[in-house]
Design a protein around this motif. Structure first.
Motif, PDB file in Angstrom:
ATOM      1  N   TYR A  66       0.837  -1.195   0.000  1.00  0.00           N
ATOM      2  CA  TYR A  66       0.000   0.000   0.000  1.00  0.00           C
ATOM      3  C   TYR A  66       0.868   1.239   0.000  1.00  0.00           C
ATOM      4  O   TYR A  66       1.861   1.315   0.713  1.00  0.00           O
ATOM      5  CB  TYR A  66      -0.926   0.021   1.225  1.00  0.00           C
ATOM      6  CG  TYR A  66      -1.971  -1.049   1.131  1.00  0.00           C
ATOM      7  CD1 TYR A  66      -3.175  -0.789   0.514  1.00  0.00           C
ATOM      8  CD2 TYR A  66      -1.723  -2.325   1.607  1.00  0.00           C
ATOM      9  CE1 TYR A  66      -4.124  -1.777   0.386  1.00  0.00           C
ATOM     10  CE2 TYR A  66      -2.668  -3.318   1.484  1.00  0.00           C
ATOM     11  CZ  TYR A  66      -3.870  -3.036   0.879  1.00  0.00           C
ATOM     12  OH  TYR A  66      -4.799  -4.020   0.738  1.00  0.00           O
ATOM     13  N   ASP A  68      -0.096   5.107   0.481  1.00  0.00           N
ATOM     14  CA  ASP A  68      -1.250   5.891   0.893  1.00  0.00           C
ATOM     15  C   ASP A  68      -2.455   4.942   0.883  1.00  0.00           C
ATOM     16  O   ASP A  68      -2.428   3.928   1.527  1.00  0.00           O
ATOM     17  CB  ASP A  68      -1.447   7.120  -0.005  1.00  0.00           C
ATOM     18  CG  ASP A  68      -0.266   8.078   0.081  1.00  0.00           C
ATOM     19  OD1 ASP A  68       0.270   8.249   1.187  1.00  0.00           O
ATOM     20  OD2 ASP A  68       0.127   8.639  -0.960  1.00  0.00           O
ATOM     21  N   ARG A  69      -3.498   5.250   0.133  1.00  0.00           N
ATOM     22  CA  ARG A  69      -4.661   4.352   0.052  1.00  0.00           C
ATOM     23  C   ARG A  69      -4.684   3.608  -1.274  1.00  0.00           C
ATOM     24  O   ARG A  69      -5.709   3.064  -1.668  1.00  0.00           O
ATOM     25  CB  ARG A  69      -5.953   5.145   0.238  1.00  0.00           C
ATOM     26  CG  ARG A  69      -6.163   5.587   1.672  1.00  0.00           C
ATOM     27  CD  ARG A  69      -7.496   6.253   1.895  1.00  0.00           C
ATOM     28  NE  ARG A  69      -8.642   5.549   1.362  1.00  0.00           N
ATOM     29  CZ  ARG A  69      -9.319   4.587   1.988  1.00  0.00           C
ATOM     30  NH1 ARG A  69      -8.934   4.183   3.166  1.00  0.00           N
ATOM     31  NH2 ARG A  69     -10.382   4.048   1.425  1.00  0.00           N
ATOM     32  N   TRP A 151     -13.742  -1.818  -1.126  1.00  0.00           N
ATOM     33  CA  TRP A 151     -12.698  -0.869  -0.790  1.00  0.00           C
ATOM     34  C   TRP A 151     -13.329   0.444  -0.360  1.00  0.00           C
ATOM     35  O   TRP A 151     -14.198   0.966  -1.043  1.00  0.00           O
ATOM     36  CB  TRP A 151     -11.770  -0.635  -1.978  1.00  0.00           C
ATOM     37  CG  TRP A 151     -10.669   0.312  -1.628  1.00  0.00           C
ATOM     38  CD1 TRP A 151     -10.556   1.607  -2.015  1.00  0.00           C
ATOM     39  CD2 TRP A 151      -9.566   0.048  -0.772  1.00  0.00           C
ATOM     40  NE1 TRP A 151      -9.431   2.158  -1.463  1.00  0.00           N
ATOM     41  CE2 TRP A 151      -8.808   1.224  -0.696  1.00  0.00           C
ATOM     42  CE3 TRP A 151      -9.143  -1.074  -0.066  1.00  0.00           C
ATOM     43  CZ2 TRP A 151      -7.650   1.307   0.057  1.00  0.00           C
ATOM     44  CZ3 TRP A 151      -7.987  -0.980   0.674  1.00  0.00           C
ATOM     45  CH2 TRP A 151      -7.257   0.191   0.724  1.00  0.00           C
ATOM     46  N   GLY A 152     -12.906   0.925   0.780  1.00  0.00           N
ATOM     47  CA  GLY A 152     -13.428   2.177   1.289  1.00  0.00           C
ATOM     48  C   GLY A 152     -14.705   2.010   2.090  1.00  0.00           C
ATOM     49  O   GLY A 152     -15.204   2.968   2.662  1.00  0.00           O
ATOM     50  N   ALA A 158      -7.250  -1.576   5.382  1.00  0.00           N
ATOM     51  CA  ALA A 158      -5.993  -1.700   4.638  1.00  0.00           C
ATOM     52  C   ALA A 158      -5.177  -2.786   5.313  1.00  0.00           C
ATOM     53  O   ALA A 158      -5.154  -2.892   6.540  1.00  0.00           O
ATOM     54  CB  ALA A 158      -5.243  -0.370   4.642  1.00  0.00           C
TER      55      ALA A 158
END
Length: 192
Positions: A66, A68-69, A151-152, A158
């Motif tokens: 990873y 950041d995102r 995701w999110g 993560a």
């Protein structure tokens, strides 16, 4: 020579055992296959039995990092699946996957979706448990909750993994197994 250089087995998120992958490759005329399970090289040895039938098996792995995102998938080829330093890295990522599954189950419970981590590990079998296995366990709920693991989303965590630079350092620290004139190769792909 037809080849597929990114194939998963039941040691990560495929339903096919390594021997079945070999059979499918041979049935479709593929003569070279790279076994690149997520954070695992455990399917390579079983697939290498296909060499007797004329299939070249390239040992590999797909590691997730990873930045950041942004999820980055790093595919390593021509690796030594017996390298103890490399296996130590993979054991660490497997432990992180198990911790993440427990955290996802806890978050789902807070949202009223009751799953058991043990059920997810059972679905994953001998492989690396991940979001697809959570989704499969979720699909078995009666009735399904209607919430999506994405995701999110509220339960998406993560992974506790290395960054892309760390992944490259693992490659240099572990070292490739050189096969013929070629060496180890690493390919990165960013997920959206």
């Amino acid at each position: 020579m037809p080849a597929d250089l990114h194939v998963h087995t039941s040691h990560s998120d495929s339903t096919l055992e390594p021997a079945a992958v070999v059979a499918e490759c041979l049935a479709h005329g593929i003569r070279t296959v790279a076994i690149t399970d997520h954070d695992s090289v455990d399917g390579v040895a079983a697939a290498e039995a296909g060499r007797d039938a004329g299939l070249r098996v390239v040992p590999g792995v797909e590691m997730t990092a990873y930045e950041d995102r942004t999820e980055v998938h790093i595919v390593g080829l021509f690796l030594d699946p017996c390298s103890e330093p490399f296996r130590a890295v993979l054991r660490g990522t497997l432990e992180a996957r198990h911790r993440r599954i427990h955290e996802i189950v806890e978050r789902l419970g807070q949202l009223g979706v009751e799953l058991r981590a043990d059920d997810i590990f059972e679905i994953a079998g001998c492989g690396s448990p991940g979001r697809p296995h959570v989704a499969q366990a979720h699909a078995h709920l009666t009735p399904p909750s209607g919430r999506v693991v994405r995701w999110g989303g509220a339960v998406c965590l993560a992974e506790d993994r290395c960054g892309p630079g760390d992944g490259r350092r693992v490659r240099y620290r572990v070292g490739p197994r050189v096969v013929g004139r070629g060496g180890a190769g690493w390919v990165c792909r960013r997920s959206r």
